[in-house]
Motif scaffolding. Structure first.
Motif, short mmCIF file in Angstrom:
data_model
loop_
_atom_site.label_atom_id
_atom_site.label_comp_id
_atom_site.label_asym_id
_atom_site.label_seq_id
_atom_site.Cartn_x
_atom_site.Cartn_y
_atom_site.Cartn_z
N CYS A 125 0.83 -1.20 0.00
CA CYS A 125 0.00 0.00 0.00
C CYS A 125 0.87 1.25 0.00
O CYS A 125 0.63 2.20 -0.76
N TRP A 126 1.90 1.26 0.82
CA TRP A 126 2.80 2.41 0.91
C TRP A 126 3.47 2.70 -0.44
O TRP A 126 3.53 3.84 -0.88
N GLN A 128 2.42 1.78 -3.45
CA GLN A 128 1.44 2.23 -4.44
C GLN A 128 1.09 3.70 -4.25
O GLN A 128 0.88 4.43 -5.23
N LYS A 129 1.04 4.17 -3.00
CA LYS A 129 0.76 5.59 -2.76
C LYS A 129 1.83 6.48 -3.40
O LYS A 129 1.52 7.56 -3.90
N GLN A 130 3.07 6.01 -3.39
CA GLN A 130 4.14 6.80 -4.02
C GLN A 130 3.92 6.91 -5.53
O GLN A 130 4.19 7.94 -6.15
N TYR A 132 1.21 7.15 -7.11
CA TYR A 132 0.19 8.16 -7.43
C TYR A 132 0.77 9.57 -7.48
O TYR A 132 0.26 10.43 -8.20
#
Length: 199
Positions: A125-126, A128-130, A132
């Motif tokens: 999750c961490w 994937q946030k990057q 974006y």
């Protein structure tokens, strides 16, 4: 004086259909540079970009992406891959922290802090946030240059990853780039006082 960045933000929208017109190579190179220069947590740069221009590949991806027209009508489809393995690779981590020019002691302390941080994260999750962050910069930068885009999350993740034969990476999202072939809808957003609070 016109705020050109704000104008780009106003222009950008999720274009669903593109003209059959190719983006010049020099333009796509600049858009990719916007991703490369994007910020990331701890400077780990965990995104990897797959740029698809082959029409056959786009046509084979489309059924795996809810049959969305932007997949096959765009000029360039950028698949943004999240690399969760690399951010846990000690050699890669040491290389990334070495760029800071810190003393060996400070570097070790920073890396220790980094691993303590990782232990508290859902790493996939961490990472994937990057991805974006890079996607947002590419889309706004493209709008600034008169190029349209559409972020895409509607796809069958496991099937897309199998089709693209990804190893140790996952698809965070895709972004289609091209020239709009549809009427631009009016911008609809909440008012500032509905989302902003000062203290």
């Amino acid at each position: 004086m016109e705020d050109k960045f704000l104008a780009a933000m106003q222009r950008r929208f999720a274009c669903k259909r593109f003209l059959q017109k190719s983006i010049p190579q020099e333009e796509i190179e600049v858009i990719l540079e916007y991703a490369r220069l994007s910020p990331s947590s701890f400077g780990m740069e965990p995104w990897r970009l797959l740029v698809v221009t082959d029409q056959k590949i786009k046509e084979e991806l489309q059924p795996l992406c809810w049959n969305q027209k932007q997949i096959t009508t765009c000029s360039h489809l950028v698949v943004i891959k999240a690399d969760s393995a690399v951010v846990q690779n000690r050699e890669y981590i040491a290389k990334m922290f070495a760029r800071r020019g810190l003393s060996p002691e400070a570097t070790k302390a920073y890396i220790d802090r980094y691993f303590a941080f990782l232990q508290k994260q859902d790493i996939d999750c961490w990472v994937q946030k990057q991805c974006y962050i890079a996607a947002a910069n590419m889309m706004t930068g493209a709008a600034y240059r008169g190029i349209d885009s559409c972020p895409i999350e509607g796809f069958e993740k496991e099937k897309v990853e199998e089709y693209l034969q990804l190893h140790n990476q996952s698809v965070a999202l895709m972004v289609a780039f091209g020239y709009c072939a549809m009427e631009r809808p009016p911008k609809k957003r909440l008012q500032r006082d509905e989302i902003v609070e000062f203290r």
